[in-house]
Design a protein around this motif. Structure first.
Motif, short mmCIF file in Angstrom:
data_model
loop_
_atom_site.label_atom_id
_atom_site.label_comp_id
_atom_site.label_asym_id
_atom_site.label_seq_id
_atom_site.Cartn_x
_atom_site.Cartn_y
_atom_site.Cartn_z
N MET A 1 0.04 18.01 7.38
CA MET A 1 -1.38 17.95 7.53
C MET A 1 -1.83 16.51 7.32
N THR A 2 -2.49 15.95 8.31
CA THR A 2 -3.01 14.60 8.17
C THR A 2 -4.47 14.57 8.54
N ALA A 3 -5.21 13.74 7.84
CA ALA A 3 -6.63 13.55 8.15
C ALA A 3 -6.83 12.10 8.54
N THR A 4 -7.54 11.89 9.63
CA THR A 4 -7.79 10.55 10.13
C THR A 4 -9.29 10.36 10.29
N ILE A 5 -9.81 9.34 9.65
CA ILE A 5 -11.21 8.99 9.85
C ILE A 5 -11.29 8.33 11.22
N CYS A 6 -12.24 8.74 12.02
CA CYS A 6 -12.36 8.18 13.36
C CYS A 6 -13.75 7.58 13.55
N ARG A 7 -13.88 6.83 14.58
CA ARG A 7 -15.20 6.31 14.93
C ARG A 7 -16.06 7.50 15.33
N PRO A 8 -17.25 7.64 14.75
CA PRO A 8 -18.08 8.83 15.04
C PRO A 8 -18.35 8.99 16.54
N TYR A 9 -18.25 10.23 16.98
CA TYR A 9 -18.60 10.56 18.36
C TYR A 9 -19.36 11.89 18.37
N ALA A 10 -20.14 12.09 19.40
CA ALA A 10 -20.97 13.29 19.50
C ALA A 10 -20.21 14.43 20.16
N ALA A 11 -20.51 15.65 19.72
CA ALA A 11 -19.93 16.86 20.32
C ALA A 11 -21.00 17.95 20.32
N THR A 12 -20.89 18.84 21.29
CA THR A 12 -21.78 19.99 21.35
C THR A 12 -20.99 21.19 20.87
N VAL A 13 -21.49 21.82 19.80
CA VAL A 13 -20.73 22.85 19.10
C VAL A 13 -21.61 24.07 18.84
N ARG A 14 -21.02 25.25 18.88
CA ARG A 14 -21.68 26.49 18.49
C ARG A 14 -21.06 26.94 17.17
N PHE A 15 -21.87 26.98 16.11
CA PHE A 15 -21.37 27.25 14.76
C PHE A 15 -21.56 28.69 14.31
N SER A 16 -20.61 29.13 13.48
CA SER A 16 -20.74 30.39 12.74
C SER A 16 -20.90 30.00 11.28
N ARG A 17 -21.77 30.68 10.57
CA ARG A 17 -22.03 30.37 9.17
C ARG A 17 -21.13 31.22 8.26
N LYS A 18 -20.42 30.55 7.38
CA LYS A 18 -19.56 31.17 6.37
C LYS A 18 -18.62 32.23 6.96
N GLU A 35 -26.91 29.25 19.51
CA GLU A 35 -27.44 27.98 20.00
C GLU A 35 -26.43 26.86 19.81
N GLU A 36 -26.37 25.99 20.78
CA GLU A 36 -25.52 24.82 20.68
C GLU A 36 -26.19 23.77 19.80
N GLU A 37 -25.39 23.04 19.07
CA GLU A 37 -25.90 21.95 18.24
C GLU A 37 -25.14 20.68 18.60
N ARG A 38 -25.84 19.59 18.58
CA ARG A 38 -25.20 18.29 18.80
C ARG A 38 -24.86 17.72 17.43
N VAL A 39 -23.60 17.42 17.20
CA VAL A 39 -23.15 16.94 15.90
C VAL A 39 -22.34 15.65 16.06
N VAL A 100 -18.31 26.79 10.73
CA VAL A 100 -17.15 26.53 11.58
C VAL A 100 -17.59 26.77 13.02
N GLY A 101 -17.27 25.83 13.88
CA GLY A 101 -17.72 25.96 15.25
C GLY A 101 -16.64 25.74 16.28
N LEU A 102 -16.99 26.14 17.48
CA LEU A 102 -16.16 25.92 18.65
C LEU A 102 -16.95 25.03 19.60
N ALA A 103 -16.27 24.11 20.24
CA ALA A 103 -16.94 23.25 21.20
C ALA A 103 -17.43 24.09 22.36
N ASP A 104 -18.45 23.61 22.99
CA ASP A 104 -19.04 24.33 24.12
C ASP A 104 -18.02 24.59 25.22
N ALA A 105 -17.07 23.69 25.41
CA ALA A 105 -16.07 23.85 26.46
C ALA A 105 -14.96 24.82 26.10
N ASP A 106 -14.83 25.19 24.81
CA ASP A 106 -13.74 26.08 24.39
C ASP A 106 -13.94 27.47 24.82
#
Length: 106
Positions: A1-18, A35-39, A100-106
């Protein structure tokens, strides 16, 4: 498991709460209009298929790696694993996957 900080970029995501697990996210996304959210994505978490499968079975548990991202407000962490859905985690100040969300294209 690796975590990489990246340059911020925008994504359109549909989230589920908890969500309890990946199955509950997929059920919610197939049965309700979300609803889609831009994050802003600012980190990428790469997991093996086994790590991903273990994680998505119980997403309500506190995770050390999420705790390190919990102060980011509306920013997201992307979770990627081979041959798995890409997930977007928005902790909103918590040490578990509050949203937790899924991208609009997923």
């Amino acid at each position: 498991m690796t975590a990489t900080i990246c340059r911020p970029y925008a994504a359109t995501v549909r989230f589920s709460r908890k969500p309890a697990n990946l199955r509950s996210i997929l059920r919610e996304h197939s049965g309700y209009h979300i609803e889609e959210e831009r994050v802003s994505v600012n980190a990428i978490k790469t997991m093996t298929a086994a790590e991903y499968d273990a994680y998505v079975c119980d997403m309500s548990r506190a995770q050390d790696w999420i705790a390190s991202f919990k102060g980011l407000g509306d920013r997201c962490v992307v979770i990627r694993a081979p041959a798995r859905l890409t997930l977007y985690i928005r902790p909103d100040g918590y040490d578990y996957a509050r949203y937790v969300g899924l991208a609009d294209a997923d």
